[in-house]
Structures are given as C-alpha cells and as structure tokens.
Design a protein around this motif. Structure first.
Motif, PDB file in Angstrom:
ATOM      1  N   ASN A 105       0.713  -1.147   0.033  1.00 31.52           N
ATOM      2  CA  ASN A 105      -0.093  -0.036   0.155  1.00 31.52           C
ATOM      3  C   ASN A 105       0.846   1.251   0.003  1.00 31.52           C
ATOM      4  OD1 ASN A 105      -2.639  -1.211   0.191  1.00 31.52           O
ATOM      5  ND2 ASN A 105      -2.169  -1.993   2.097  1.00 31.52           N
ATOM      6  N   ASP A 106       2.146   1.348   0.595  1.00 37.79           N
ATOM      7  CA  ASP A 106       2.879   2.419   0.595  1.00 37.79           C
ATOM      8  C   ASP A 106       3.288   2.583  -0.904  1.00 37.79           C
ATOM      9  OD1 ASP A 106       3.164   0.987   3.068  1.00 37.79           O
ATOM     10  OD2 ASP A 106       4.625   2.248   3.454  1.00 37.79           O
ATOM     11  N   GLY A 107       3.610   1.638  -1.736  1.00 37.55           N
ATOM     12  CA  GLY A 107       4.097   1.675  -2.987  1.00 37.55           C
ATOM     13  C   GLY A 107       3.068   2.147  -4.131  1.00 37.55           C
ATOM     14  N   ILE A 135      11.392 -11.351  10.512  1.00 39.72           N
ATOM     15  CA  ILE A 135      11.400 -11.671   9.019  1.00 39.72           C
ATOM     16  C   ILE A 135      10.685 -10.456   8.333  1.00 39.72           C
ATOM     17  CG2 ILE A 135      10.337 -13.441   7.367  1.00 39.72           C
ATOM     18  CD1 ILE A 135       9.941 -15.265   9.665  1.00 39.72           C
ATOM     19  N   ILE A 136      11.215 -10.206   7.090  1.00 38.30           N
ATOM     20  CA  ILE A 136      10.667  -8.996   6.333  1.00 38.30           C
ATOM     21  C   ILE A 136      10.403  -9.706   5.185  1.00 38.30           C
ATOM     22  CG2 ILE A 136      11.134  -7.136   5.229  1.00 38.30           C
ATOM     23  CD1 ILE A 136      12.996  -6.211   7.282  1.00 38.30           C
ATOM     24  N   ALA A 137       8.960  -9.796   4.546  1.00 29.05           N
ATOM     25  CA  ALA A 137       8.523 -10.297   3.287  1.00 29.05           C
ATOM     26  C   ALA A 137       8.664  -9.328   2.415  1.00 29.05           C
ATOM     27  CB  ALA A 137       7.105 -10.905   3.478  1.00 29.05           C
ATOM     28  N   ALA A 138       9.322  -9.756   1.281  1.00 30.54           N
ATOM     29  CA  ALA A 138       9.426  -8.658   0.305  1.00 30.54           C
ATOM     30  C   ALA A 138       8.337  -8.682  -0.754  1.00 30.54           C
ATOM     31  CB  ALA A 138      10.716  -8.740  -0.715  1.00 30.54           C
ATOM     32  N   ILE A 139       7.973  -7.391  -1.326  1.00 27.74           N
ATOM     33  CA  ILE A 139       6.794  -7.392  -2.338  1.00 27.74           C
ATOM     34  C   ILE A 139       7.140  -6.506  -3.587  1.00 27.74           C
ATOM     35  CG2 ILE A 139       5.989  -5.291  -1.143  1.00 27.74           C
ATOM     36  CD1 ILE A 139       3.798  -8.176  -2.505  1.00 27.74           C
ATOM     37  N   ARG A 140       6.369  -6.722  -4.515  1.00 27.79           N
ATOM     38  CA  ARG A 140       6.835  -5.904  -5.647  1.00 27.79           C
ATOM     39  C   ARG A 140       5.608  -5.362  -6.183  1.00 27.79           C
ATOM     40  NH1 ARG A 140      11.609  -7.636  -8.586  1.00 27.79           N
ATOM     41  NH2 ARG A 140      12.255  -9.751  -8.144  1.00 27.79           N
ATOM     42  N   ILE A 141       5.883  -3.970  -6.960  1.00 30.19           N
ATOM     43  CA  ILE A 141       4.634  -3.284  -7.375  1.00 30.19           C
ATOM     44  C   ILE A 141       4.868  -3.178  -8.793  1.00 30.19           C
ATOM     45  CG2 ILE A 141       4.367  -1.636  -5.274  1.00 30.19           C
ATOM     46  CD1 ILE A 141       5.858   0.503  -6.755  1.00 30.19           C
ATOM     47  N   PRO A 142       3.867  -3.063  -9.386  1.00 33.47           N
ATOM     48  CA  PRO A 142       3.799  -2.834 -11.019  1.00 33.47           C
ATOM     49  C   PRO A 142       4.574  -1.983 -11.467  1.00 33.47           C
ATOM     50  CG  PRO A 142       1.332  -2.872 -10.139  1.00 33.47           C
ATOM     51  CD  PRO A 142       2.374  -2.691  -8.832  1.00 33.47           C
ATOM     52  N   SER A 152      13.887   0.664  -6.825  1.00 28.88           N
ATOM     53  CA  SER A 152      14.132   1.302  -5.605  1.00 28.88           C
ATOM     54  C   SER A 152      13.157   0.659  -4.534  1.00 28.88           C
ATOM     55  CB  SER A 152      14.155   2.744  -5.510  1.00 28.88           C
ATOM     56  OG  SER A 152      15.272   3.281  -6.497  1.00 28.88           O
ATOM     57  N   PHE A 153      12.033   0.671  -4.784  1.00 25.54           N
ATOM     58  CA  PHE A 153      10.938   0.144  -3.465  1.00 25.54           C
ATOM     59  C   PHE A 153      11.210  -1.466  -3.322  1.00 25.54           C
ATOM     60  CE2 PHE A 153       7.085  -2.481  -2.807  1.00 25.54           C
ATOM     61  CZ  PHE A 153       6.626  -1.567  -1.705  1.00 25.54           C
TER      62      PHE A 153
END
Length: 211
Positions: A105-107, A135-142, A152-153
């Motif tokens: 949601n930040d992205g 634990i940090i789960a990575a996420i991608r944005i479109p 960078s995100f």
C-alpha cells in the motif's frame, strides 16, 4: 548481640533472595509468531480460515506445537499505520518472532522511498528491541509506477533486512502474481487457491527464524 544478628542476616540474605526468585519466576517469552501485514495477510476476498496465516497456524501445530500464531494484519495497512500499532502489539503478545508483510500500500500510494524505508527499518528495530526475531517479506509493485521507483522500492526490503540483521523472505507472490487464475479480479490480491503457494514461499524463512 546486634552484631551477631547482623552477621546472621547477611549470611542468609542470598538464600532469601533465591527463594523469592523461585517463588516469583520471571515469565518466559511466549512462543508466539506475530504477523503484521496488509490485505494479503488479512485474507481479503475470502474467509480468514482460508488465508495463508491460518494455513501457517495449522502447519505450525504439527511442526512446532509449542508455538501460536497471531494475525494482526489489516487490509489497507501501510508502514505508517503499523508503526502506530506496533508497540501495543508487542506489549500485548510478547512475540518471539515478528513477520512484517507490508509495503504494498505504501508503493501503490507513492510513498517516498526514504519514508517507506525508514518506516520498515523502525518496524524491524522496535521488534528486535522487544526481543523478537524479524522476518521481512518482500513485495513488488507494478512497473507502471516507473521502473526507477519500482526497483528502489523492491530493493528497500533487502537493504533494510541487511541493515537490521533481519531475515529476508522472497517475493511473497512468487509463482502467483504472473498466473491470472491465482489472482483475484483486481489483479492485486491472490485467490484462495493461491494461499498454499504463498505459505510455501514464506515457510523456509519462518523455519529459519524458529531455529
């Protein structure tokens, strides 16, 4: 007389202190895994029982029966909102492991990278200060948000994990986001059928934290 009594008190004081500690032991940290996430972990579009966090609780009951799983995820949550809630959650649940599944949601709202990255860093550090592994789960944005911003995100997750000595979990929607039948109509949220794959993506990192 008074001097002898004083020596007697000094001799038995350590024993009295030991008995007091044994009678009132310091409570052990709970074997709790706390998930702080957004709609992906809040099982948007399905019942909570179908979501990956519920599936995790079922798997943990077999593989790590001493652990409980608490889902503190909220649809629409940002790192800003999670920071406001985190101290209360840590105090309430005293987790031994915190899994942070945030950032989407930040992205999507175009948060400045430095703001997002600092929030993520604070979430990890506060959890560690409370005695939890992170634990940090990575996420991608479109990519339509711009390749520079999107890159960078995504890189922020690895950078913060390295800075804070947290465990970096892979892209949470790996093998899901590119499969239309595993995504809901909005193209953002996984279906109920995708939840097992989602758990499989994260579980190796969870096991690493539990060790």
């Amino acid at each position: 007389m008074h001097r002898s009594l004083y020596r007697l008190i000094r001799a038995f004081a350590p024993l009295g202190l030991l008995l007091l500690i044994l009678a009132n032991p310091v409570p052990a940290r709970a074997n709790t895994l706390l998930v702080v996430g957004d709609s992906i972990s809040a099982a948007l579009g399905m019942s909570l029982e179908q979501g990956w966090v519920a599936l995790l609780a079922g798997r943990m009951a077999e593989s790590h029966p001493g652990y409980s799983v608490v889902n503190a995820s909220i649809s629409g949550e940002t790192t800003d909102g999670a920071l406001r809630r985190l101290d209360r959650l840590l105090q309430q649940h005293q987790p031994s492991v915190v899994l942070i599944e945030l950032g989407g949601n930040d992205g999507l709202r175009g948060f400045p990278i430095n703001r997002f990255r600092n929030n993520l860093r604070q979430l990890a550090l506060r959890s560690q200060e409370a005695g939890a592994k992170v634990i940090i789960a990575a996420i991608r944005i479109p990519p339509n948000y711009g390749s520079r911003y999107a890159t960078s995100f995504y890189d922020s997750f690895g950078l913060v994990a390295e800075e804070t000595d947290s465990i970096l979990a892979p892209f949470i929607l790996e093998n899901i986001a590119t499969e239309p039948e595993l995504m809901q109509g909005d193209g953002i949220h996984p279906t109920a059928e995708a939840q097992q794959t989602l758990l499989d993506n994260l579980f190796p990192s969870i096991e690493k934290a539990l060790q």
